[in-house]
Design an enzyme around this catalytic site. Sequence first.
Site, PDB file in Angstrom:
ATOM      1  N   TYR A  19      97.021  38.732  10.386  1.00  0.00           N
ATOM      2  CA  TYR A  19      96.731  37.671   9.417  1.00  0.00           C
ATOM      3  C   TYR A  19      95.256  37.677   9.050  1.00  0.00           C
ATOM      4  CZ  TYR A  19     101.249  35.559   8.675  1.00  0.00           C
ATOM      5  OH  TYR A  19     102.540  35.328   8.261  1.00  0.00           O
TER       6      TYR A  19
ATOM      7  N   LYS B  61     104.682  47.369  17.603  1.00  0.00           N
ATOM      8  CA  LYS B  61     105.132  48.459  16.729  1.00  0.00           C
ATOM      9  C   LYS B  61     104.291  49.680  17.074  1.00  0.00           C
ATOM     10  CE  LYS B  61     107.473  50.117  13.220  1.00  0.00           C
ATOM     11  NZ  LYS B  61     108.849  50.612  13.484  1.00  0.00           N
TER      12      LYS B  61
ATOM     13  N   ASP C 284     110.898  45.913  14.437  1.00  0.00           N
ATOM     14  CA  ASP C 284     112.067  46.105  13.565  1.00  0.00           C
ATOM     15  C   ASP C 284     113.359  46.047  14.386  1.00  0.00           C
ATOM     16  OD1 ASP C 284     111.102  48.396  14.780  1.00  0.00           O
ATOM     17  OD2 ASP C 284     111.464  49.723  13.081  1.00  0.00           O
TER      18      ASP C 284
ATOM     19  N   ASP D 264     105.340  34.995  13.140  1.00  0.00           N
ATOM     20  CA  ASP D 264     105.682  34.103  12.025  1.00  0.00           C
ATOM     21  C   ASP D 264     107.050  34.487  11.455  1.00  0.00           C
ATOM     22  OD1 ASP D 264     105.342  32.104  10.221  1.00  0.00           O
ATOM     23  OD2 ASP D 264     103.884  33.146   8.965  1.00  0.00           O
TER      24      ASP D 264
ATOM     25  N   ASP E  29     110.859  32.379  12.012  1.00  0.00           N
ATOM     26  CA  ASP E  29     111.698  31.864  10.913  1.00  0.00           C
ATOM     27  C   ASP E  29     113.120  32.412  11.053  1.00  0.00           C
ATOM     28  OD1 ASP E  29     109.641  30.455   9.741  1.00  0.00           O
ATOM     29  OD2 ASP E  29     110.024  31.211   7.716  1.00  0.00           O
TER      30      ASP E  29
HETATM   31  P1  ATP Z   1     105.981  28.007   3.775  1.00  0.00           P
HETATM   32  O1  ATP Z   1     105.556  29.352   3.294  1.00  0.00           O
HETATM   33  O2  ATP Z   1     104.995  26.923   3.510  1.00  0.00           O
HETATM   34  O3  ATP Z   1     106.487  28.017   5.189  1.00  0.00           O
HETATM   35  P2  ATP Z   1     108.444  28.481   2.419  1.00  0.00           P
HETATM   36  O4  ATP Z   1     108.181  28.958   1.041  1.00  0.00           O
HETATM   37  O5  ATP Z   1     108.777  29.475   3.467  1.00  0.00           O
HETATM   38  O6  ATP Z   1     107.243  27.559   2.892  1.00  0.00           O
HETATM   39  P3  ATP Z   1     110.095  26.159   2.935  1.00  0.00           P
HETATM   40  O7  ATP Z   1     109.323  25.075   2.299  1.00  0.00           O
HETATM   41  O8  ATP Z   1     110.077  26.244   4.415  1.00  0.00           O
HETATM   42  O9  ATP Z   1     109.657  27.525   2.265  1.00  0.00           O
HETATM   43  O10 ATP Z   1     111.586  26.101   2.432  1.00  0.00           O
HETATM   44  C1  ATP Z   1     112.486  27.210   2.492  1.00  0.00           C
HETATM   45  C2  ATP Z   1     113.892  26.690   2.248  1.00  0.00           C
HETATM   46  O11 ATP Z   1     114.308  25.952   3.400  1.00  0.00           O
HETATM   47  C3  ATP Z   1     113.992  25.738   1.056  1.00  0.00           C
HETATM   48  O12 ATP Z   1     115.222  25.919   0.395  1.00  0.00           O
HETATM   49  C4  ATP Z   1     113.936  24.373   1.693  1.00  0.00           C
HETATM   50  O13 ATP Z   1     114.597  23.373   0.971  1.00  0.00           O
HETATM   51  C5  ATP Z   1     114.614  24.598   3.049  1.00  0.00           C
HETATM   52  N1  ATP Z   1     114.023  23.729   4.076  1.00  0.00           N
HETATM   53  C6  ATP Z   1     112.847  23.878   4.696  1.00  0.00           C
HETATM   54  N2  ATP Z   1     112.621  22.885   5.547  1.00  0.00           N
HETATM   55  C7  ATP Z   1     113.697  22.054   5.467  1.00  0.00           C
HETATM   56  C8  ATP Z   1     114.039  20.823   6.125  1.00  0.00           C
HETATM   57  N3  ATP Z   1     113.261  20.235   7.024  1.00  0.00           N
HETATM   58  N4  ATP Z   1     115.226  20.241   5.777  1.00  0.00           N
HETATM   59  C9  ATP Z   1     116.044  20.822   4.885  1.00  0.00           C
HETATM   60  N5  ATP Z   1     115.770  21.972   4.245  1.00  0.00           N
HETATM   61  C10 ATP Z   1     114.590  22.596   4.534  1.00  0.00           C
END
Ligand code: ATP
Length: 371
Positions: free
Chosen positions: A148, A201, A234, A258, A262
């Site tokens: 990062y 990696k 991977d 990160d 996710d």
């Molecule tokens: P960041 O880069 O800031 O982490 P992101 O672009 O990865 O943001 P998020 O805002 O985390 O995206 O959202 C990704 C998807 O997950 C969207 O469709 C959002 O509505 C859904 N989402 C995220 N958090 C929640 C939550 N707490 N409840 C319901 N849906 C969520």
Amino acid sequence: MTPPSAITPESGPVEPPLRLGLLVGDGIGHEIVPDTRRVVDTAVEAVGRDPITWMELPIGFDAIDSHGTPIPDETLTALEGLDGWVLGPHDSAAYPAAFRGDLTPGGVIRKRFGLFANIRPARAHAGVQATVSDMDLVIVRENTEGFYADRNMHIGSGEFMPTPDVAMAVAVFTRAACERIAHTACRLAAARRGRVTVVHKTNVLALTTGLFLEAVTDVARGYPGVHVDSEHVDAMAAHLVRRGGDFDVVVTENMFGDILSDLAGELSGSLGMAPSLNASASQAMAQAAHGAAPDIAGRNRANPTAMMLSAAMLLDWLSDRRGDALLARAAERIRRAVADTLAAGVATADLGGLASTAEFTETVGARILRR
Ligand code: ATP
């Protein structure tokens, strides 16, 4: 020795006051952060502890309006004097162009306070349909360097463009930071199922991720009950999908952590379920793993679980640090109430349920009081 001021003859020992920062953030932060505060206050009261003193501080779009910057100096100065913070999500990609190249507000705070460990559990819950139904792992992500580039330099960014058509980035791995995060992972594993998986990696990044692997392996020798193995990043992504239930503590560098967290969060139900804590040896910040979800903001549809479970992690961390057992009991009440609420089929739309954010929060609050 207990300081005299912590004793009152009539009532016995009292806990020192707890002062927490509340940073609402953007998007769904306006819904899930106040709801989380409500749930924390209910749990703290339910276990008979003195109430928390909250200090709400400007950040994000609100701070741009009021202070001309998403992360004002006065917020950072105030945070220094607090015991911990709850940070809502920020939508920094939508900030005016003048702020978009900057470190995100969360990144500024992590860098300023040296919050080197990002601890991200991913656990499947009864009542929630999960791709990996036996998932119960914790990703320990090094938070200050690695790939990062926006935070791995003392001054400036590790990402740069020598010409308009050439972009470069520098990764930073220091033995000290790798060892520091290794201790966090090993201590956590020792308190869980005793297994650490190092993600790297080394076949293409032999020096950088090789140093990470070597440092963690060396540190782990000092933890006799902890078994260490390793995976390429991977392969690890595939393993999480196929057999995510096999892993206990996964330790890795910033960007791999990160991405994998996710993935693990979504595989265990929804990104809205994935909590996280950012910690140094002396300070900690609760921050859900997800973003500001602008697509559902203001619609009473957000899942507050991740934010609530992040706050419970903060209470646990404070309990350990301050020797305040009531905070651990409050954290446990929150976790159980959330789990019971989900098991009873009360779920927000991201989980296929019908409950609004407010209804979910109300149910969690009622279950905290019931125990
Ligand atoms: P960041 O880069 O800031 O982490 P992101 O672009 O990865 O943001 P998020 O805002 O985390 O995206 O959202 C990704 C998807 O997950 C969207 O469709 C959002 O509505 C859904 N989402 C995220 N958090 C929640 C939550 N707490 N409840 C319901 N849906 C969520």
